[in-house]
Scaffold this motif. Structure first.
Motif, PDB file in Angstrom:
ATOM      1  N   HIS A 148       0.819  -1.210   0.000  1.00  0.00           N
ATOM      2  CA  HIS A 148       0.000   0.000   0.000  1.00  0.00           C
ATOM      3  C   HIS A 148       0.859   1.268   0.000  1.00  0.00           C
ATOM      4  O   HIS A 148       0.440   2.313  -0.508  1.00  0.00           O
ATOM      5  CB  HIS A 148      -0.938  -0.016   1.208  1.00  0.00           C
ATOM      6  CG  HIS A 148      -1.808  -1.236   1.262  1.00  0.00           C
ATOM      7  ND1 HIS A 148      -1.487  -2.326   2.020  1.00  0.00           N
ATOM      8  CD2 HIS A 148      -2.967  -1.544   0.623  1.00  0.00           C
ATOM      9  CE1 HIS A 148      -2.412  -3.259   1.856  1.00  0.00           C
ATOM     10  NE2 HIS A 148      -3.324  -2.804   1.022  1.00  0.00           N
ATOM     11  N   ASP A 149       2.061   1.177   0.576  1.00  0.00           N
ATOM     12  CA  ASP A 149       2.970   2.323   0.513  1.00  0.00           C
ATOM     13  C   ASP A 149       3.410   2.585  -0.931  1.00  0.00           C
ATOM     14  O   ASP A 149       3.536   3.737  -1.354  1.00  0.00           O
ATOM     15  CB  ASP A 149       4.199   2.080   1.389  1.00  0.00           C
ATOM     16  CG  ASP A 149       3.837   1.900   2.853  1.00  0.00           C
ATOM     17  OD1 ASP A 149       2.882   2.553   3.305  1.00  0.00           O
ATOM     18  OD2 ASP A 149       4.497   1.089   3.539  1.00  0.00           O
ATOM     19  N   TRP A 152      -5.872  11.427  -2.842  1.00  0.00           N
ATOM     20  CA  TRP A 152      -4.867  12.295  -2.194  1.00  0.00           C
ATOM     21  C   TRP A 152      -4.722  13.575  -2.995  1.00  0.00           C
ATOM     22  O   TRP A 152      -4.825  13.606  -4.208  1.00  0.00           O
ATOM     23  CB  TRP A 152      -3.544  11.566  -2.120  1.00  0.00           C
ATOM     24  CG  TRP A 152      -2.454  12.318  -1.436  1.00  0.00           C
ATOM     25  CD1 TRP A 152      -2.146  12.292  -0.124  1.00  0.00           C
ATOM     26  CD2 TRP A 152      -1.506  13.187  -2.052  1.00  0.00           C
ATOM     27  NE1 TRP A 152      -1.085  13.094   0.138  1.00  0.00           N
ATOM     28  CE2 TRP A 152      -0.664  13.666  -1.036  1.00  0.00           C
ATOM     29  CE3 TRP A 152      -1.298  13.646  -3.347  1.00  0.00           C
ATOM     30  CZ2 TRP A 152       0.386  14.551  -1.272  1.00  0.00           C
ATOM     31  CZ3 TRP A 152      -0.260  14.530  -3.592  1.00  0.00           C
ATOM     32  CH2 TRP A 152       0.558  14.966  -2.557  1.00  0.00           C
ATOM     33  N   TRP A 212      -4.088   7.027   0.380  1.00  0.00           N
ATOM     34  CA  TRP A 212      -3.579   7.150  -0.989  1.00  0.00           C
ATOM     35  C   TRP A 212      -4.669   7.473  -1.997  1.00  0.00           C
ATOM     36  O   TRP A 212      -4.446   8.106  -3.010  1.00  0.00           O
ATOM     37  CB  TRP A 212      -2.827   5.909  -1.402  1.00  0.00           C
ATOM     38  CG  TRP A 212      -3.650   4.782  -1.896  1.00  0.00           C
ATOM     39  CD1 TRP A 212      -4.287   3.859  -1.149  1.00  0.00           C
ATOM     40  CD2 TRP A 212      -3.915   4.443  -3.252  1.00  0.00           C
ATOM     41  NE1 TRP A 212      -4.940   2.972  -1.942  1.00  0.00           N
ATOM     42  CE2 TRP A 212      -4.710   3.306  -3.240  1.00  0.00           C
ATOM     43  CE3 TRP A 212      -3.547   4.990  -4.469  1.00  0.00           C
ATOM     44  CZ2 TRP A 212      -5.169   2.699  -4.395  1.00  0.00           C
ATOM     45  CZ3 TRP A 212      -3.988   4.383  -5.636  1.00  0.00           C
ATOM     46  CH2 TRP A 212      -4.786   3.252  -5.589  1.00  0.00           C
ATOM     47  N   SER A 217      -4.705   3.981   5.051  1.00  0.00           N
ATOM     48  CA  SER A 217      -3.938   4.617   3.973  1.00  0.00           C
ATOM     49  C   SER A 217      -4.734   5.764   3.401  1.00  0.00           C
ATOM     50  O   SER A 217      -5.953   5.685   3.261  1.00  0.00           O
ATOM     51  CB  SER A 217      -3.620   3.600   2.872  1.00  0.00           C
ATOM     52  OG  SER A 217      -3.012   4.218   1.775  1.00  0.00           O
ATOM     53  N   ARG A 235       0.453   9.663  -5.672  1.00  0.00           N
ATOM     54  CA  ARG A 235       0.937  11.036  -5.526  1.00  0.00           C
ATOM     55  C   ARG A 235       1.666  11.504  -6.787  1.00  0.00           C
ATOM     56  O   ARG A 235       1.553  12.669  -7.181  1.00  0.00           O
ATOM     57  CB  ARG A 235       1.843  11.131  -4.301  1.00  0.00           C
ATOM     58  CG  ARG A 235       1.080  10.874  -3.005  1.00  0.00           C
ATOM     59  CD  ARG A 235       1.973  10.952  -1.781  1.00  0.00           C
ATOM     60  NE  ARG A 235       1.188  10.738  -0.570  1.00  0.00           N
ATOM     61  CZ  ARG A 235       1.685  10.753   0.653  1.00  0.00           C
ATOM     62  NH1 ARG A 235       2.988  10.949   0.838  1.00  0.00           N
ATOM     63  NH2 ARG A 235       0.900  10.555   1.697  1.00  0.00           N
ATOM     64  N   THR A 273       0.653   4.304  -2.696  1.00  0.00           N
ATOM     65  CA  THR A 273       0.581   5.703  -2.295  1.00  0.00           C
ATOM     66  C   THR A 273       1.524   6.559  -3.125  1.00  0.00           C
ATOM     67  O   THR A 273       1.166   7.654  -3.576  1.00  0.00           O
ATOM     68  CB  THR A 273       0.925   5.844  -0.793  1.00  0.00           C
ATOM     69  OG1 THR A 273      -0.018   5.118  -0.015  1.00  0.00           O
ATOM     70  CG2 THR A 273       0.921   7.302  -0.373  1.00  0.00           C
TER      71      THR A 273
END
Length: 443
Positions: free
Chosen positions: A144-145, A441, A438, A436, A152, A148
């Protein structure tokens, strides 16, 4: 005391190695093998799952746990005196998709212990070296990072054009000679290299077939993810960061999770130039990009006045399908949903489970189905993906009802009676599980 970048469970010796590796990026570690002591072997044994699959010797963790201290002492003595021998790997094939399987190598318990102790030592060095673009099999980094970062980059206009790449049989294609050269740049410890060689140069038992491959590292082994990260760190990450990016006119963002990666570009001509040289770069290290699964496409944010609720391009990454979508207030943002093939696989797996376990008590079936749904939701339960989760729960209910009816000789229970059963044995309701931000965002 360990620094913020080193886990507290590391031994004092490993903490010192990690701190030196971080402080001295060009330092070479000539003596690390002594850190694989009985304490390291014990930590590796404790990390093995109780239900881990058995290797060719059929010994479980529980079996090995009988007089474990004596066995670990004997194993350490064999390592010190170079009498340790890695047993063959048992290969199994697990379903990957429609008519496809993924080969997984299963080592014996003792070999898992050695591999994980070796991984712990190497990880103390390379965790300090790996770049921010790498997310797979690293501490405190999740899929999930990675999503993200992609979100972005797309919102900021730095992933207007995307290269989606697929490496054919990555773990089976690693050039061992190249891997050794890479490891020697940072860890020229001869004893450690001999041990790595024993873990790599082993036979593979696939049913009745026994082979001794001279390339690759067994997918599924404890050591393979770290070695794979080291390989692509030199073959891809550093190359893109230090050789490619300085020559681009716009910005580029690499996001890699093990051997799955995408590269976002601000400008189209930058993406096309990299697309031309990327296959050659991979070939230099014995890797091949899949011609049908590697592509470049337009992922620009749709114009404000565009009709429709979705953008023109979608792509799959880490089990999700990413796409542009318009929110209720008319703002375009990157959305995601469970990849269609992944959702179909989860539904079919639940269907097969209900069929094969239909004669078990309702209570036991309920516990198992809850665990399966919750496990799926723990990964796919992100904002904006509720429709896919609803579909999964709906089809699990249908499968459960169908196979409960099949075991009955009195006409089944019917939907109304099944609804009453769900009051006593409720299944998890779809909800957001991943903390999260994400989706949607904004900078």
């Amino acid at each position: 005391m360990p620094s913020a970048s080193t886990p507290e469970h590391m031994s004092p010796g490993l903490v010192k190695v990690a701190e030196r590796a971080k402080a001295e990026p060009t330092a070479r570690f000539h003596s690390l093998a002594h850190l694989i002591d009985e304490g390291a072997l014990r930590r590796a044994y404790d990390r093995i799952r109780k239900d881990a699959a058995v290797g060719v010797d059929g010994i479980t963790k529980e079996d090995y746990g009988q007089d474990v201290e004596v066995k670990l002492h004997d194993l350490h003595q064999r390592l010190v005196t170079k009498r340790y021998r890695h047993q063959p790997i048992r290969r199994v094939h697990i379903p990957k998709g429609r008519d496809q399987t993924r080969p997984i190598g299963i080592s014996c318990v003792e070999d898992k212990i050695v591999q994980d102790a070796l991984r712990e030592v190497l990880d103390a060095v390379y965790e300090q070296d790996f770049l921010e673009c790498s997310y797979g099999f690293r501490r405190k980094r999740r899929a999930h990072d990675a999503l993200t970062v992609l979100d972005r980059a797309a919102i900021r206009g730095e992933a207007n054009w995307v290269i989606e790449a697929d490496i054919v049989s990555f773990f089976d294609s690693i050039d061992r000679a190249e891997l050794v050269k890479m490891l020697e740049l940072r860890v020229p410890d001869g004893s450690l290299h001999r041990l790595i060689g024993k873990c790599l140069h082993v036979g593979v038992l696939d049913g009745d077939s026994f082979t001794t491959p001279d390339v690759g590292t067994a997918q599924g082994s404890v050591l393979s993810p770290l070695l794979g990260n080291v390989y692509l760190h030199y073959a891809l990450d550093l190359w893109l960061e230090h050789e490619v990016k300085p020559r681009l006119r716009g910005k580029a963002t690499l996001v890699r999770y093990a051997d799955d990666f995408v590269i976002g570009f601000q400008l189209r001509d930058d993406a096309e130039r990299v697309m031309m040289v990327l296959p050659k770069r991979m070939q230099r290290f014995g890797l091949t990009l899949h011609p049908d699964k590697t592509r470049i496409f337009d992922f620009r944010r749709p114009p404000r006045g565009q009709d429709g609720g979705k953008g023109p391009s979608t792509f799959d990454f880490l089990g999700f399908t990413l796409f542009w979508r318009r929110s209720r207030n008319g703002v375009w943002s990157v959305g995601c949903k469970t990849r269609r093939a992944r959702l179909a696989r989860a539904i079919m797996a639940a269907y097969d489970w209900c069929r094969s376990h239909r004669h078990e008590p309702i209570k036991e079936q309920h516990v198992a189905l809850k665990r399966r749904i919750q496990g799926h939701m723990n990964y796919f339960g992100i904002r904006g993906n509720m429709r896919s989760l609803d579909r999964l729960v709906y089809h699990v209910k249908r499968a459960w009802l169908k196979w409960l009816n099949r075991r009955s000789q009195h006409g089944g229970m019917g939907w109304d009676r099944f609804q009453d059963l769900l009051l006593d044995y409720p299944l998890p309701r779809p909800r957001v599980m991943v903390a999260s931000n994400w989706v949607a965002w904004s900078p």
